[in-house]
Design a protein around this motif. Structure first.
Motif, PDB file in Angstrom:
ATOM      1  N   MET A  38       0.827  -1.204   0.000  1.00  0.00           N
ATOM      2  CA  MET A  38       0.000   0.000   0.000  1.00  0.00           C
ATOM      3  C   MET A  38       0.865   1.261   0.000  1.00  0.00           C
ATOM      4  O   MET A  38       0.546   2.239  -0.675  1.00  0.00           O
ATOM      5  CB  MET A  38      -0.952   0.002   1.192  1.00  0.00           C
ATOM      6  CG  MET A  38      -2.089  -0.989   1.072  1.00  0.00           C
ATOM      7  SD  MET A  38      -3.079  -0.800  -0.422  1.00  0.00           S
ATOM      8  CE  MET A  38      -3.725   0.846  -0.218  1.00  0.00           C
ATOM      9  N   LYS A  39       1.978   1.224   0.732  1.00  0.00           N
ATOM     10  CA  LYS A  39       2.898   2.372   0.739  1.00  0.00           C
ATOM     11  C   LYS A  39       3.468   2.595  -0.666  1.00  0.00           C
ATOM     12  O   LYS A  39       3.535   3.729  -1.155  1.00  0.00           O
ATOM     13  CB  LYS A  39       4.029   2.128   1.732  1.00  0.00           C
ATOM     14  CG  LYS A  39       5.019   3.264   1.812  1.00  0.00           C
ATOM     15  CD  LYS A  39       6.126   2.968   2.803  1.00  0.00           C
ATOM     16  CE  LYS A  39       7.092   4.153   2.802  1.00  0.00           C
ATOM     17  NZ  LYS A  39       8.446   3.771   3.095  1.00  0.00           N
ATOM     18  N   GLU A  40       3.846   1.500  -1.338  1.00  0.00           N
ATOM     19  CA  GLU A  40       4.406   1.613  -2.686  1.00  0.00           C
ATOM     20  C   GLU A  40       3.358   2.124  -3.674  1.00  0.00           C
ATOM     21  O   GLU A  40       3.671   2.933  -4.558  1.00  0.00           O
ATOM     22  CB  GLU A  40       4.958   0.259  -3.134  1.00  0.00           C
ATOM     23  CG  GLU A  40       6.202  -0.147  -2.369  1.00  0.00           C
ATOM     24  CD  GLU A  40       6.648  -1.574  -2.653  1.00  0.00           C
ATOM     25  OE1 GLU A  40       5.939  -2.309  -3.372  1.00  0.00           O
ATOM     26  OE2 GLU A  40       7.724  -1.952  -2.149  1.00  0.00           O
ATOM     27  N   ILE A  41       2.125   1.677  -3.526  1.00  0.00           N
ATOM     28  CA  ILE A  41       1.053   2.155  -4.400  1.00  0.00           C
ATOM     29  C   ILE A  41       0.842   3.655  -4.197  1.00  0.00           C
ATOM     30  O   ILE A  41       0.743   4.424  -5.164  1.00  0.00           O
ATOM     31  CB  ILE A  41      -0.251   1.374  -4.148  1.00  0.00           C
ATOM     32  CG1 ILE A  41      -0.103  -0.066  -4.661  1.00  0.00           C
ATOM     33  CG2 ILE A  41      -1.445   2.062  -4.803  1.00  0.00           C
ATOM     34  CD1 ILE A  41      -1.222  -1.003  -4.254  1.00  0.00           C
ATOM     35  N   LYS A  42       0.799   4.090  -2.941  1.00  0.00           N
ATOM     36  CA  LYS A  42       0.617   5.515  -2.647  1.00  0.00           C
ATOM     37  C   LYS A  42       1.781   6.339  -3.188  1.00  0.00           C
ATOM     38  O   LYS A  42       1.577   7.439  -3.722  1.00  0.00           O
ATOM     39  CB  LYS A  42       0.456   5.727  -1.149  1.00  0.00           C
ATOM     40  CG  LYS A  42      -0.879   5.240  -0.629  1.00  0.00           C
ATOM     41  CD  LYS A  42      -0.977   5.352   0.876  1.00  0.00           C
ATOM     42  CE  LYS A  42      -2.273   4.754   1.388  1.00  0.00           C
ATOM     43  NZ  LYS A  42      -2.365   4.754   2.841  1.00  0.00           N
ATOM     44  N   GLU A  43       3.000   5.826  -3.063  1.00  0.00           N
ATOM     45  CA  GLU A  43       4.164   6.531  -3.603  1.00  0.00           C
ATOM     46  C   GLU A  43       4.069   6.625  -5.128  1.00  0.00           C
ATOM     47  O   GLU A  43       4.401   7.660  -5.712  1.00  0.00           O
ATOM     48  CB  GLU A  43       5.454   5.818  -3.194  1.00  0.00           C
ATOM     49  CG  GLU A  43       5.802   5.987  -1.726  1.00  0.00           C
ATOM     50  CD  GLU A  43       6.977   5.129  -1.286  1.00  0.00           C
ATOM     51  OE1 GLU A  43       7.497   4.323  -2.084  1.00  0.00           O
ATOM     52  OE2 GLU A  43       7.378   5.257  -0.111  1.00  0.00           O
ATOM     53  N   GLY A  44       3.614   5.563  -5.765  1.00  0.00           N
ATOM     54  CA  GLY A  44       3.457   5.575  -7.219  1.00  0.00           C
ATOM     55  C   GLY A  44       2.420   6.586  -7.672  1.00  0.00           C
ATOM     56  O   GLY A  44       2.612   7.313  -8.649  1.00  0.00           O
ATOM     57  N   ILE A  45       1.325   6.644  -6.954  1.00  0.00           N
ATOM     58  CA  ILE A  45       0.283   7.627  -7.277  1.00  0.00           C
ATOM     59  C   ILE A  45       0.833   9.038  -7.108  1.00  0.00           C
ATOM     60  O   ILE A  45       0.601   9.917  -7.948  1.00  0.00           O
ATOM     61  CB  ILE A  45      -0.966   7.393  -6.400  1.00  0.00           C
ATOM     62  CG1 ILE A  45      -1.655   6.089  -6.812  1.00  0.00           C
ATOM     63  CG2 ILE A  45      -1.931   8.580  -6.491  1.00  0.00           C
ATOM     64  CD1 ILE A  45      -2.744   5.633  -5.861  1.00  0.00           C
ATOM     65  N   ASN A  46       1.593   9.259  -6.035  1.00  0.00           N
ATOM     66  CA  ASN A  46       2.199  10.570  -5.809  1.00  0.00           C
ATOM     67  C   ASN A  46       3.194  10.913  -6.922  1.00  0.00           C
ATOM     68  O   ASN A  46       3.238  12.054  -7.391  1.00  0.00           O
ATOM     69  CB  ASN A  46       2.878  10.622  -4.443  1.00  0.00           C
ATOM     70  CG  ASN A  46       3.271  12.030  -4.057  1.00  0.00           C
ATOM     71  OD1 ASN A  46       2.479  12.959  -4.204  1.00  0.00           O
ATOM     72  ND2 ASN A  46       4.489  12.195  -3.581  1.00  0.00           N
ATOM     73  N   ASP A  47       3.981   9.937  -7.344  1.00  0.00           N
ATOM     74  CA  ASP A  47       4.921  10.158  -8.450  1.00  0.00           C
ATOM     75  C   ASP A  47       4.185  10.623  -9.702  1.00  0.00           C
ATOM     76  O   ASP A  47       4.619  11.555 -10.388  1.00  0.00           O
ATOM     77  CB  ASP A  47       5.704   8.879  -8.766  1.00  0.00           C
ATOM     78  CG  ASP A  47       6.789   8.582  -7.748  1.00  0.00           C
ATOM     79  OD1 ASP A  47       7.153   9.485  -6.966  1.00  0.00           O
ATOM     80  OD2 ASP A  47       7.274   7.432  -7.728  1.00  0.00           O
ATOM     81  N   ILE A  48       3.067   9.974 -10.006  1.00  0.00           N
ATOM     82  CA  ILE A  48       2.297  10.357 -11.190  1.00  0.00           C
ATOM     83  C   ILE A  48       1.770  11.776 -11.029  1.00  0.00           C
ATOM     84  O   ILE A  48       1.870  12.597 -11.953  1.00  0.00           O
ATOM     85  CB  ILE A  48       1.149   9.362 -11.434  1.00  0.00           C
ATOM     86  CG1 ILE A  48       1.723   8.004 -11.868  1.00  0.00           C
ATOM     87  CG2 ILE A  48       0.171   9.889 -12.474  1.00  0.00           C
ATOM     88  CD1 ILE A  48       0.730   6.868 -11.876  1.00  0.00           C
ATOM     89  N   LYS A  49       1.225  12.089  -9.855  1.00  0.00           N
ATOM     90  CA  LYS A  49       0.696  13.441  -9.613  1.00  0.00           C
ATOM     91  C   LYS A  49       1.784  14.501  -9.755  1.00  0.00           C
ATOM     92  O   LYS A  49       1.520  15.613 -10.210  1.00  0.00           O
ATOM     93  CB  LYS A  49       0.079  13.528  -8.216  1.00  0.00           C
ATOM     94  CG  LYS A  49      -1.232  12.808  -8.089  1.00  0.00           C
ATOM     95  CD  LYS A  49      -1.772  12.926  -6.674  1.00  0.00           C
ATOM     96  CE  LYS A  49      -3.095  12.199  -6.520  1.00  0.00           C
ATOM     97  NZ  LYS A  49      -3.590  12.247  -5.131  1.00  0.00           N
ATOM     98  N   GLU A  50       3.020  14.162  -9.357  1.00  0.00           N
ATOM     99  CA  GLU A  50       4.133  15.106  -9.410  1.00  0.00           C
ATOM    100  C   GLU A  50       4.850  15.085 -10.763  1.00  0.00           C
ATOM    101  O   GLU A  50       5.832  15.791 -10.959  1.00  0.00           O
ATOM    102  CB  GLU A  50       5.136  14.788  -8.292  1.00  0.00           C
ATOM    103  CG  GLU A  50       4.557  14.939  -6.887  1.00  0.00           C
ATOM    104  CD  GLU A  50       4.198  16.368  -6.559  1.00  0.00           C
ATOM    105  OE1 GLU A  50       4.911  17.292  -6.981  1.00  0.00           O
ATOM    106  OE2 GLU A  50       3.175  16.563  -5.860  1.00  0.00           O
TER     107      GLU A  50
END
Length: 66
Positions: A38-50
């Motif tokens: 879940m942490k990796e998924i959230k980081e991936g979503i944040n990467d896309i947003k940024e």
């Protein structure tokens, strides 16, 4: 999704759902229960947003693929 609810005794129910729906629900619970994933998924979503991602075309260029 087809769901069949059968009342068997007071305050007890048997719920029947298709096997593929059941497997999908189990997999979702497994993913949501995995803190690291879940942490990796959230980081991936944040990467896309940024904007920290490569399009497929840019990936091919970066790795000299046609």
């Amino acid at each position: 999704m087809n769901v069949i609810v059968i009342i068997t005794m007071p305050k007890q129910e048997l719920i029947q759902i298709p096997k593929d729906e059941y497997e999908s629900m189990k997999e979702t619970i497994e993913i949501l229960s995995n803190k690291k994933l879940m942490k990796e998924i959230k980081e991936g979503i944040n990467d896309i947003k940024e904007g920290r991602y490569l399009t497929f075309e840019n990936f091919k260029k970066k790795h000299h693929l046609s």
